[in-house]
Design a protein around this motif. Structure first.
Motif, short mmCIF file in Angstrom:
data_model
loop_
_atom_site.label_atom_id
_atom_site.label_comp_id
_atom_site.label_asym_id
_atom_site.label_seq_id
_atom_site.Cartn_x
_atom_site.Cartn_y
_atom_site.Cartn_z
N ALA A 1 0.89 -1.35 0.00
CA ALA A 1 -0.02 0.10 -0.03
C ALA A 1 0.92 1.21 -0.02
CB ALA A 1 -1.15 -0.05 1.28
N LEU A 2 2.12 1.07 0.22
CA LEU A 2 3.07 2.13 0.17
C LEU A 2 4.07 2.06 -0.86
CD1 LEU A 2 3.88 2.29 4.19
CD2 LEU A 2 2.21 3.77 2.87
N GLY A 3 3.88 1.23 -1.58
CA GLY A 3 4.92 1.06 -2.72
C GLY A 3 6.17 0.43 -2.24
N ALA A 4 5.95 -0.41 -1.29
CA ALA A 4 7.07 -1.14 -0.93
C ALA A 4 7.17 -2.66 -0.88
CB ALA A 4 7.46 -0.79 0.64
N SER A 5 7.82 -3.30 -0.93
CA SER A 5 7.99 -4.85 -0.93
C SER A 5 7.68 -5.36 0.30
CB SER A 5 9.19 -5.50 -1.73
OG SER A 5 10.35 -5.31 -0.98
N GLY A 6 8.24 -4.76 1.49
CA GLY A 6 8.20 -5.37 2.72
C GLY A 6 9.59 -6.08 3.02
N LEU A 7 10.42 -6.37 1.93
CA LEU A 7 11.65 -7.00 2.10
C LEU A 7 13.09 -6.17 2.16
CD1 LEU A 7 11.29 -9.73 -0.58
CD2 LEU A 7 10.52 -9.95 2.06
N GLU A 8 12.62 -4.75 2.27
CA GLU A 8 13.70 -3.81 2.20
C GLU A 8 14.55 -4.09 3.63
OE1 GLU A 8 10.41 -2.07 -0.14
OE2 GLU A 8 10.51 -3.11 1.70
N VAL B 1 3.69 -4.82 6.92
CA VAL B 1 3.88 -6.34 6.84
C VAL B 1 3.55 -6.51 5.25
CG1 VAL B 1 2.84 -6.39 9.15
CG2 VAL B 1 1.17 -6.04 7.27
N ALA B 2 4.00 -7.82 5.03
CA ALA B 2 4.07 -8.53 3.69
C ALA B 2 4.04 -9.96 3.87
CB ALA B 2 5.06 -8.00 2.89
N PRO B 3 3.65 -10.60 3.09
CA PRO B 3 3.66 -12.07 2.82
C PRO B 3 4.99 -12.55 3.12
CG PRO B 3 1.98 -11.18 1.10
CD PRO B 3 2.93 -10.14 1.58
N ALA B 4 5.05 -13.84 3.51
CA ALA B 4 6.30 -14.49 3.88
C ALA B 4 6.77 -14.83 2.30
CB ALA B 4 6.22 -15.80 4.50
N GLU C 1 8.82 -20.81 3.32
CA GLU C 1 7.74 -21.59 4.12
C GLU C 1 8.30 -21.72 5.41
OE1 GLU C 1 11.08 -23.96 1.60
OE2 GLU C 1 9.43 -22.31 1.34
N GLU C 2 9.48 -20.93 5.91
CA GLU C 2 10.01 -20.90 7.27
C GLU C 2 9.10 -19.81 7.85
OE1 GLU C 2 13.98 -21.36 7.75
OE2 GLU C 2 14.57 -21.04 5.53
N ALA C 3 8.51 -18.99 7.39
CA ALA C 3 7.67 -17.89 8.23
C ALA C 3 6.48 -17.82 7.61
CB ALA C 3 8.32 -16.61 7.68
N ASP C 4 5.47 -17.15 8.43
CA ASP C 4 4.14 -16.82 7.98
C ASP C 4 3.78 -15.40 7.63
OD1 ASP C 4 3.33 -19.80 9.14
OD2 ASP C 4 3.71 -18.79 11.14
N VAL C 5 4.73 -14.52 8.23
CA VAL C 5 4.26 -13.09 7.87
C VAL C 5 5.77 -12.40 7.84
CG1 VAL C 5 3.86 -12.49 10.07
CG2 VAL C 5 2.88 -11.13 8.10
N THR C 6 5.91 -11.38 7.04
CA THR C 6 7.28 -10.78 7.11
C THR C 6 6.95 -9.26 7.62
OG1 THR C 6 8.06 -11.77 5.01
CG2 THR C 6 8.89 -9.62 5.51
N VAL C 7 7.74 -8.68 8.44
CA VAL C 7 7.39 -7.48 9.00
C VAL C 7 8.71 -6.55 9.07
CG1 VAL C 7 8.26 -7.94 11.48
CG2 VAL C 7 6.75 -6.18 11.17
N ARG C 8 8.65 -5.19 8.76
CA ARG C 8 9.61 -4.16 8.98
C ARG C 8 9.18 -3.20 9.72
NH1 ARG C 8 11.92 -7.99 7.23
NH2 ARG C 8 13.19 -8.28 5.22
N ARG D 1 -5.11 -10.91 7.05
CA ARG D 1 -5.27 -11.20 5.57
C ARG D 1 -4.12 -11.45 4.75
NH1 ARG D 1 -8.19 -5.33 4.21
NH2 ARG D 1 -9.81 -5.53 5.54
N ILE D 2 -3.00 -11.08 5.30
CA ILE D 2 -1.68 -11.29 4.78
C ILE D 2 -0.98 -12.70 5.28
CG2 ILE D 2 0.75 -10.33 4.56
CD1 ILE D 2 -0.30 -7.55 4.33
N ALA D 3 -1.14 -12.94 6.67
CA ALA D 3 -0.36 -13.92 7.35
C ALA D 3 -0.91 -15.31 6.75
CB ALA D 3 -0.28 -13.78 8.52
N ARG D 4 0.27 -16.08 6.72
CA ARG D 4 -0.33 -17.87 6.22
C ARG D 4 -0.93 -18.37 7.69
NH1 ARG D 4 4.41 -19.65 5.32
NH2 ARG D 4 4.62 -19.54 3.28
N GLN D 5 -2.10 -18.59 7.59
CA GLN D 5 -2.94 -19.16 8.85
C GLN D 5 -2.54 -20.83 8.82
OE1 GLN D 5 -4.53 -17.24 11.07
NE2 GLN D 5 -3.74 -15.54 9.70
#
Length: 405
Positions: free
Chosen positions: A218-225, A272-275, A289-296, A328-332
């Motif tokens: 939503a901010l034009g970022a990947s979440g992996l920065e 937050v972003a998908p894993a 597959e080692e994570a459920d969600v990504t955060v910065r 919505r983003i996290a793997r359940q």
């Protein structure tokens, strides 16, 4: 003018470090603490390095913990956390530090504030900690070695080199730690207007510490920065701060934007972003597959090199609440009892979160029952910490005079 000294221990707790002080060595009036803490840490420093104190120029190294006798039934010790600003002459007590919470139990045992009799048959200590910042209870469990907190172990904490003895932390009923409500607005999702942009969708959740979560895309970022990339992106950091300030107003933490800017530690702001497959700061490959969600996450305006522990717990709780940006983003997982695996720049943080929904089906509320994490902690130095007497008001110099023998 001579320097004044205080008994002190320097400890690492999780991915942070702090100067540990005894409440008995400080004035009874908490409003007198700030000049002492600024002098100990080396703030304010316009150069941002804190070379004249114990701080390290980043938020995770600019911290004070005060430990004293319990004021709440069922607790073994009281713990007050102070986040010291680096460039400004301010000390923030509005939130807790989850990472440094892991050092409180070992400090209390090793300094004789609680006895080794707290150990069970397996040689594990249990210390019940009352956090004054959030008025919440934290249960710390850790092994002992000859009556002192064990250091060596096989637990590996992302972001910290080597291994150590694990410290289990159970944060009891963490909801509403800063605002009194798990969902301060009553909604899992809200839209904010920030930095001139309308309709920014966020989730404002308060568990262990208040946080505001926004989808990276939503901010034009990947979440992996990585932190360095984020630090170089002033426009993005400015926008994130604008969202944080808008959330502070909506959550009732501050009444004006100016007041929100003066409370930089809460709410914490996170993208937050998908894993996804990524690299850690150490260059290790982290598979999707080692994570459920990504955060910065941002702390005091700085991109965090790991994830603040209270922020990780709030994120895990948010992932369990239906309809939030995070859920919505996290793997359940297939089982609600499984922990949440959070990918962050230093690796994966694993958090257990127990959340339930109560009500009659038409009107209901979400409740966070507990959040569980594992950390390591280690005593690094003990002795005296010195403060320039000339930097303290006369009243404070007099109050500390009795501790200078």
């Amino acid at each position: 003018m001579k320097q004044l000294k205080l008994r002190a221990v320097f400890m690492r707790g999780g991915t942070s470090k702090a100067v540990m002080l005894r409440a008995a060595d400080l004035p009874a009036e908490r409003e007198l603490w700030a000049p002492i803490f600024l002098g100990v840490i080396g703030s304010p420093d316009p150069n941002g390095r804190q070379l004249d104190g114990m701080g390290g120029g980043i938020s995770s190294l600019s911290k004070i913990c005060v430990i004293g006798p319990p004021t709440r039934a069922g607790a073994d010790v009281d713990y007050t956390f102070a986040q010291v600003s680096i460039k400004d002459a301010s000390v923030d007590y509005s939130g807790n530090c989850g990472n440094m919470s892991s050092a409180v139990g070992p400090f209390a045992v090793d300094d004789g504030l609680v006895t080794a009799a707290v150990a069970d048959a397996a040689g594990e200590a249990t210390v019940r900690i009352h956090n004054n910042n959030t008025h919440k209870m934290i249960i710390a469990r850790f092994p002992l070695d000859d009556g002192r907190a064990a250091v060596d172990g096989d637990f590996r904490l992302p972001g910290v080199a080597g291994t150590g003895a694990s410290v289990r932390l159970d944060f009891l009923e963490p909801g509403g730690a800063g605002t009194g409500k798990l969902l301060p607005t009553g909604n899992p999702v809200d839209t904010l207007e920030a930095d001139g942009a309308r309709g920014i969708e966020v989730s404002m959740v308060d568990a262990a510490n208040p946080c505001v979560f926004v989808a990276a895309d939503a901010l034009g970022a990947s979440g992996l920065e990585m932190p360095d990339e984020l630090e170089a992106n002033g426009a993005l950091l400015q926008r994130l701060e604008a969202i944080r300030i808008a959330a502070s107003l909506r959550m009732g933490i501050a009444k004006t934007a100016e007041a929100a800017a003066r409370i930089p530690s809460i709410p914490k702001i996170a993208m937050v972003a998908p894993a996804r497959t990524a690299r850690t700061l150490a260059g290790e490959r982290l598979a999707a597959e080692e994570a459920d969600v990504t955060v910065r996450m941002i702390s005091i305006g700085q991109p965090h090199r790991a994830v603040p522990l209270t922020g990780a717990m709030c994120l895990a709780v948010a992932s369990r609440i239906e309809g939030t940006v995070v859920s919505r983003i996290a793997r359940q997982s297939a089982s609600p009892g499984d922990p949440v695996r959070i990918a962050q720049p230093s690796g994966v943080t694993v958090v257990g979160a127990t959340v339930r929904r109560g009500g009659d089906g038409r009107r209901y509320r979400w409740f966070a029952e507990s959040a569980t994490v594992y950390r390591t902690a280690r005593r690094l130095m003990e002795g005296w910490v010195f403060v320039r007497a000339s930097a303290l008001p006369e009243k404070l110099r007099s109050a500390l005079a009795g501790s200078q023998k």
